[in-house]
Design an enzyme around this catalytic site. Structure first.
Site, PDB file in Angstrom:
ATOM      1  CG  ASN A 110       4.090  -8.600   5.504  1.00  0.00           C
ATOM      2  OD1 ASN A 110       4.853  -9.466   5.058  1.00  0.00           O
ATOM      3  ND2 ASN A 110       3.302  -7.867   4.735  1.00  0.00           N
ATOM      4  CD  GLU A 146       0.341  -5.019   3.983  1.00  0.00           C
ATOM      5  OE1 GLU A 146       0.332  -4.538   2.850  1.00  0.00           O
ATOM      6  OE2 GLU A 146       1.397  -5.337   4.571  1.00  0.00           O
ATOM      7  CG  ASN A 197       1.522  -9.941  -2.257  1.00  0.00           C
ATOM      8  OD1 ASN A 197       0.672 -10.801  -2.193  1.00  0.00           O
ATOM      9  ND2 ASN A 197       2.801 -10.234  -2.127  1.00  0.00           N
TER      10      ASN A 197
HETATM   11  N1  ING Z   1       1.172  -3.166  -1.142  1.00  0.00           N
HETATM   12  C1  ING Z   1       1.194  -1.929  -1.811  1.00  0.00           C
HETATM   13  C2  ING Z   1       2.603  -1.371  -2.048  1.00  0.00           C
HETATM   14  O1  ING Z   1       3.118  -0.560  -1.297  1.00  0.00           O
HETATM   15  C3  ING Z   1       0.234   0.259  -2.194  1.00  0.00           C
HETATM   16  C4  ING Z   1       0.300  -0.901  -1.220  1.00  0.00           C
HETATM   17  C5  ING Z   1      -0.230   0.068  -3.501  1.00  0.00           C
HETATM   18  C6  ING Z   1       0.672   1.485  -1.788  1.00  0.00           C
HETATM   19  C7  ING Z   1      -0.257   1.152  -4.398  1.00  0.00           C
HETATM   20  C8  ING Z   1       0.657   2.587  -2.673  1.00  0.00           C
HETATM   21  C9  ING Z   1       0.188   2.411  -3.979  1.00  0.00           C
HETATM   22  O2  ING Z   1       3.154  -1.756  -3.066  1.00  0.00           O
HETATM   23  C10 ING Z   1       1.782  -3.604  -0.012  1.00  0.00           C
HETATM   24  N2  ING Z   1       1.552  -4.889   0.342  1.00  0.00           N
HETATM   25  O3  ING Z   1       2.496  -2.890   0.669  1.00  0.00           O
END
Ligand code: ING
Length: 312
Positions: A110, A146, A197
């Site tokens: 990524n 991921e 995202n």
């Molecule tokens: N997305 C989210 C982020 O870290 C996430 C995953 C969402 C983690 C909500 C914790 C709480 O913003 C990505 N793509 O890392």
């Protein structure tokens, strides 16, 4: 003579699963032109901005998975963006799924690249902190795979001298980890540029979903303040294949204050004129690392991965 860099965050709304890269690049070019109209010299695009956020889908066929990746950059789909940036005399960061064939191996990252005003890729960052899971959660509205589709980044957190500034990149979940900013802070970073995202709800119920934007802003404001640098955080937001993605793009000053903020969950440009010398205020005072840090006490930060309670 103060150094001022006009930077833009090019937030995008949702990208449909069947939206072509060509159509997406057309949207990015429109955002680039809007940023140019506001005097921006450097534009930050979101994470994985060429396609829908495909880690929400369970896939087993490697060819199906690899179809979401770019095996060369620039390529036929993205060359128009590179060409327009050169025509406008602008640089940009671009988040995408990078497929690398080297040493007989195929690797998946990524990735975010930093492109100068001549269309040359001068920096590359591969996401270190991969959230989510690698197993199939089965009957859930969407997943967060991921850890299945990407390897952890292998380039560390570099900082480059470009646009008369010390520039660093991060990607999404990286912004939640103080180590991300501090490693760049120890390289005297002045602007951290990151895309994200962020699903508003996880595949499984999470305790803090209602605080998604608070934690989004808290993470970036803290990183900016504690390392006396600007942070440009840019979302792909909106309802994407029935998954609600947080918008909330912001530009934070070295004081931690938010100096620009998106108003919509769609394609939107935010800009700010960054007075880079404001970074020096706290780099030479409260966060003068050389004067105040005591690294002899920080060993656990890089020698221990998970927490170990007392007595164990
Ligand atoms: N997305 C989210 C982020 O870290 C996430 C995953 C969402 C983690 C909500 C914790 C709480 O913003 C990505 N793509 O890392």
């Amino acid at each position: 003579m103060s150094r001022t860099l006009i930077v833009a965050g090019a937030q995008t709304g949702p990208i449909a699963p069947d939206e072509s890269r060509r159509h997406v690049v057309g949207r990015l070019i429109e955002l680039l032109r809007a940023a140019h109209a506001r005097g921006a010299k450097l534009v930050v695009f979101p994470e994985l901005v060429l396609t829908t956020f495909f880690p929400r889908y369970w896939m087993e066929d490697q060819a199906e998975i690899d179809a979401w990746f770019e095996s060369e950059m620039p390529n036929a789909a993205t060359m128009p963006l590179f060409d327009e940036a050169v025509r406008l005399g602008m640089g940009f960061t671009l988040g995408y799924a990078e497929l690398v064939r080297e040493g007989g191996r195929t690797r998946h990252f990524n990735t975010s690249i930093l492109v100068d005003a001549h269309g040359k890729i001068i920096g590359r960052y591969r996401k270190v902190h991969l959230p989510g899971h690698s197993d199939n959660l089965g009957d859930v509205p969407y997943q967060h795979l991921e850890k299945k589709y990407f390897e952890p980044g292998d380039l560390g957190f570099p900082v480059w001298r470009a646009f008369d500034a010390n520039l660093g990149m991060a990607i999404c979940n990286d912004r939640r980890w103080p180590e991300t900013y501090r490693v760049m802070g120890l390289q005297d970073v002045e602007v951290v540029m990151l895309g994200y995202n962020t699903p508003l709800r996880g595949p499984l119920p999470r305790q803090y979903d209602h605080l998604a934007d608070f934690h989004n802003k808290l993470s970036m404001q803290a990183g900016a303040y504690q390392n006396s640098c600007y942070v440009v955080g840019v979302a792909k937001g909106g309802l994407e294949d029935n998954c609600d993605l947080l918008a909330g793009s912001i530009i934070c000053a070295p004081s931690g204050e938010i100096i620009a903020q998106a108003m919509t969950a769609g394609d939107e440009v935010i800009t700010a004129a960054l007075d880079l010398d404001l970074c020096r205020i706290n780099k030479e005072a409260v966060f003068n690392f050389a004067a105040h840090r005591r690294i002899e006490h920080y060993g656990l930060i890089s020698s221990r991965t998970g927490a170990v309670p007392p007595g164990e």
